[in-house]
Design an enzyme around this catalytic site. Structure first.
Site, mmCIF file in Angstrom:
data_model
loop_
_atom_site.group_PDB
_atom_site.id
_atom_site.type_symbol
_atom_site.label_atom_id
_atom_site.label_comp_id
_atom_site.label_asym_id
_atom_site.label_seq_id
_atom_site.Cartn_x
_atom_site.Cartn_y
_atom_site.Cartn_z
ATOM 1 N N GLU A 176 0.836 -1.211 0.000
ATOM 2 C CA GLU A 176 0.000 0.000 0.000
ATOM 3 C C GLU A 176 0.868 1.257 0.000
ATOM 4 O OE1 GLU A 176 -3.014 -0.484 3.024
ATOM 5 O OE2 GLU A 176 -3.460 -2.509 2.328
ATOM 6 N N GLU A 380 -11.464 -9.998 9.748
ATOM 7 C CA GLU A 380 -10.209 -9.256 9.958
ATOM 8 C C GLU A 380 -9.382 -10.047 10.958
ATOM 9 O OE1 GLU A 380 -8.590 -6.354 8.696
ATOM 10 O OE2 GLU A 380 -7.084 -7.387 9.900
ATOM 11 N N HIS A 457 -7.897 -8.806 1.706
ATOM 12 C CA HIS A 457 -7.215 -7.512 1.889
ATOM 13 C C HIS A 457 -5.899 -7.763 2.614
ATOM 14 C CE1 HIS A 457 -10.132 -4.227 0.709
ATOM 15 N NE2 HIS A 457 -10.597 -5.359 0.209
ATOM 16 N N GLU A 458 -4.946 -6.885 2.359
ATOM 17 C CA GLU A 458 -3.566 -7.094 2.828
ATOM 18 C C GLU A 458 -3.107 -8.498 2.444
ATOM 19 O OE1 GLU A 458 -5.983 -6.120 5.281
ATOM 20 O OE2 GLU A 458 -5.728 -4.140 4.437
ATOM 21 N N GLU A 476 -7.021 -6.934 -2.427
ATOM 22 C CA GLU A 476 -6.564 -5.546 -2.397
ATOM 23 C C GLU A 476 -5.121 -5.554 -2.909
ATOM 24 O OE1 GLU A 476 -5.807 -3.928 1.402
ATOM 25 O OE2 GLU A 476 -6.888 -2.085 1.014
ATOM 26 N N GLU A 482 -9.586 3.451 0.318
ATOM 27 C CA GLU A 482 -9.596 3.725 1.767
ATOM 28 C C GLU A 482 -8.644 4.877 2.122
ATOM 29 O OE1 GLU A 482 -8.227 0.352 4.056
ATOM 30 O OE2 GLU A 482 -6.517 0.000 2.767
HETATM 31 C C1 NOJ Z 1 -8.056 -2.747 5.853
HETATM 32 C C2 NOJ Z 1 -8.937 -3.034 4.693
HETATM 33 O O1 NOJ Z 1 -8.290 -2.706 3.478
HETATM 34 C C3 NOJ Z 1 -10.220 -2.257 4.871
HETATM 35 O O2 NOJ Z 1 -11.050 -2.404 3.746
HETATM 36 C C4 NOJ Z 1 -10.902 -2.736 6.128
HETATM 37 O O3 NOJ Z 1 -12.051 -1.944 6.350
HETATM 38 C C5 NOJ Z 1 -9.981 -2.629 7.346
HETATM 39 N N1 NOJ Z 1 -8.713 -3.201 7.064
HETATM 40 C C6 NOJ Z 1 -10.570 -3.318 8.558
HETATM 41 O O4 NOJ Z 1 -10.629 -4.695 8.347
HETATM 42 CA CA CA Z 2 -5.806 -2.203 3.183
#
Ligand code: NOJ
Ligand code: CA
Length: 677
Positions: A176, A380, A457-458, A476, A482
């Protein structure tokens, strides 16, 4: 060149035997423009080079690898066997930028042998019209059962003065970062895909395909334009722990006479294995909204309290909105316990099945199903992989029982901070090391058993594994929307016109386009979206993903129903796609035809500068008259001063027409083109 053509005879298998010193072996693309040469070298060090239309694009570059406790495959090597093969076929993507993919290449396999002690290294090269893939194939051989790779020596030797677009590798923020535009000389440690423009205008992208049971590599700049692979290490310093026989991922070089040619390449997918999951009709492209942007605007919280975002009542409001406007999914982040306190640091306390008291998962899922919408799940992990893996089966079972078909996962931990607990000891790994590579595939397999698709994501970078695991529906792996919220310096306009030529070459991205309230913190705030509104619409076509979010708050869409119409209409699955014109980090124009339909959609975006582009509509079917609904920047539009100035207008067009697009700075045009009745 001639020599390459002669060797590209379909199906021919030629064995070159005997001492091969100084005997370069070549293999060319079916169109004979790209030639890959292997030079076994008088010194026993294998090297390769690449010509494109006679121009050296990759100079003599080293090959090989080294191990912790074994003799390296790095010298004393001579060729003992070679084989040639050609292939030409097509295969179908269950979802994608295009349905049919042509897979046509010439292949050369070379077996190198070293003596005292005896050891072997295979190199398989495939040359396509749009680039090259080569990989090492290490045969099973005495003494090499379990090996620890400490270095891969593969180089890409470029003109040091060529221009490169790259993000830092092995950094705290994973992928990122904003892109650098520098000479090759000024590259630091860099992730792939990395894109390069040579003085001749030829563009290259260096990356890898089919990253399985291996570490990703980053590019390590050495002297004089040499870029060397640098494999991501485990926490103990070893790069790859593996057992021979094994094959490495493909090292790839996409080659194109211009920038947009890179976008039309299927090289990465072609180098991946076919679908392993069988019937994947349960993998469903579509559009979603969700309880998400409000947290990034810091109006709501993931954790419990008076501003908790994930309440049953608010989920129902989003579900109603989704049902009214034809969305398939509603993402809810923050419904499960573990978010309170510093959630980034507290991965160990996430539960993936226990809900907060003000959220009723069962009720929300039922409410959604009754309205023809599905919840989109969320996991997450804050990078605590062991905590997640312990709960993963139960977590997916819960979602499956509730009719959830997609789960967004997250690994917010600094680079090098993925946690695995082994025999009670905490070990910290990279998001792109061999451990993470295997973890992400375990998640796909667990999810697939329950008919669930994954949006990571990540993540680790994409290397085309969606072909093999079509439930890896998006990810992502770049600076997304974001960053345009209320907690970071936003993406500058050139970022979105750099992504298509870099990150997007690897595969779909869950960028989450469609912010309408561009000045959400007021006109004086630095926290804003640095684009026009028309640019936000065009992103749905430009940044490919089979799932696309309408990321803004419902109330902001309700204020602009005319522009929102484009987001309602635009599909996310395509019969064909064609990048028409563009320059890296400056502008791009892409057209796509709806899967199973006749409508075309066109997206054009500009970067920091305004621009006029003439776009011939020659991609339209001949003999058909179309109605084009154009969503464009108004004459006064400018991302800084006048981002909301847009015009919606219609005109009748045919394949013989050209459109003149006027793109503002940070601007865009989105067009729906439908056959007239
Ligand atoms: C990073 C993610 O890219 C984002 O979309 C998410 O809302 C937050 N982490 C929390 O999980
Ligand atoms: Ca992210």
């Amino acid at each position: 060149m001639k020599r390459g053509i002669r060797h590209s005879v379909a199906g021919a298998i030629v064995a070159l035997l005997g001492p091969a010193t100084a005997l370069a072996m070549q293999v060319s693309s079916p169109d004979a423009r790209i030639t890959f040469s292997i030079d076994p070298g008088d010194d026993g060090v294998p090297r390769y080079s690449v010509l494109y239309r006679g121009e050296p694009v990759i100079r003599e570059s080293r090959l090989g690898m080294r191990f912790a406790n074994h003799h390296g495959l790095d010298g004393g090597l001579r060729v003992t066997r070679s084989e040639r093969r050609s292939a030409d076929g097509t295969w179908q993507q269950p979802w994608g930028e295009r349905r049919q993919v042509r897979d046509r290449y010439n292949e050369l396999f070379v077996l190198f042998q070293a003596e005292a002690p005896s050891r072997q290294l295979g190199l398989r090269v495939r040359v396509y019209d749009d680039g090259i893939g080569f990989r090492y194939e290490v045969p099973g051989q005495p003494g090499y059962a379990d090996v620890d790779i400490v270095d891969e020596l593969t180089e890409f030797h470029l003109d040091p003065e060529a221009t490169a677009w790259w993000i830092p590798g092995r950094g705290w923020n994973r992928y990122e970062f904003l892109y650098n535009e520098t000479t090759v000389t000024d590259i630091g440690l860099a992730h792939t895909p990395m894109t390069v423009r040579l003085a001749s205008g030829v563009h290259l992208a260096i990356h890898e395909a089919a990253l399985v049971d291996y570490a990703a590599y980053v590019i390590d700049k050495r002297r004089g334009g040499i870029l060397k692979t640098n494999l991501t290490p485990w926490s103990d310093g070893i790069r790859v722990k593996i057992r021979a026989p094994f094959v490495t991922p493909w090292r790839t070089i996409q080659v194109s006479p211009d920038a947009v040619g890179l976008l039309n390449s299927d090289l990465i997918l072609n180098l991946n294995e076919p679908n392993k999951l069988g019937d994947v009709s349960w993998v469903e492209p579509g559009k979603y909204v969700g309880i998400w942007w409000a947290m990034h605007l810091q109006q709501k919280t993931w954790g419990s309290g008076p501003d908790h975002g994930a309440t049953t009542a608010d989920a129902k409001r989003y579900i109603d909105f989704a049902a009214r406007h034809g969305f398939d999914g509603v993402l809810v982040e923050g419904w499960n316990t573990g978010w309170d306190g510093d959630w980034i640091a507290n991965g160990a306390v996430f539960s993936f099945t226990q809900q907060y008291p003000d959220f009723d998962l069962e009720a929300a899922a039922r409410y959604a199903r009754d309205k023809g919408v599905r919840l989109v799940g969320h996991h997450e992990t804050s990078g605590h992989v062991s905590n997640y893996e312990r709960q993963m089966a139960d977590a997916f079972e819960l979602y499956e029982a509730l009719g959830v078909r997609q789960v967004k996962t997250g690994y917010v931990a600094d680079g090098g901070g993925l946690l695995r607990v082994e025999e009670g000891i905490d070990k910290y790994e990279w998001h792109d090391g061999q451990f993470a590579v295997a973890h992400f595939i375990r998640v796909l397999e667990e999810a697939a058993k329950r008919g669930i698709s994954i949006n990571t994501h990540e993540p680790v970078k994409d290397t085309g594994l969606r072909r093999t695991y079509p439930n890896w529906i998006s990810r992502e792996g770049a600076r997304g929307q974001e960053y345009n919220a209320a907690w970071a310096p936003p993406n500058p306009p050139r970022h979105n016109v750099t992504l298509p030529f870099t990150r997007m070459l690897s595969g779909p991205m869950d960028f989450t386009p469609g912010i309408f309230d561009l000045l959400h913190q007021g006109p004086a705030s630095e926290f804003r979206v640095q684009s026009t509104l028309a640019h936000q619409l065009a992103l749905y076509v430009v940044l490919y993903s089979p799932i696309q979010m309408a990321a803004d708050l419902p109330e902001n869409y309700e204020q602009r129903p005319d522009a929102f119409q484009f987001i309602e209409d635009v599909p996310t699955d395509w019969e064909e796609s064609v990048a028409l014109v563009g320059e890296v980090a400056r502008f791009v124009v892409i057209a796509r035809r709806e899967r199973g339909g006749r409508d075309w959609y066109l997206g054009a975006i500009s970067g920091d500068e305004p621009r006029e582009v003439i776009v011939p509509l020659s991609f339209l079917a001949p003999g058909t008259r179309y109605l084009a609904t154009v969503y464009r920047d108004g004459d006064e539009a400018d991302w800084q001063e006048n981002p909301y100035d847009y015009v919606i207008e219609q005109r009748s067009v045919t394949t013989a027409d050209s459109l003149k697009l006027r793109l503002a700075a940070g601007g865009g045009t989105a067009i729906r083109i439908q056959p007239e009745k």
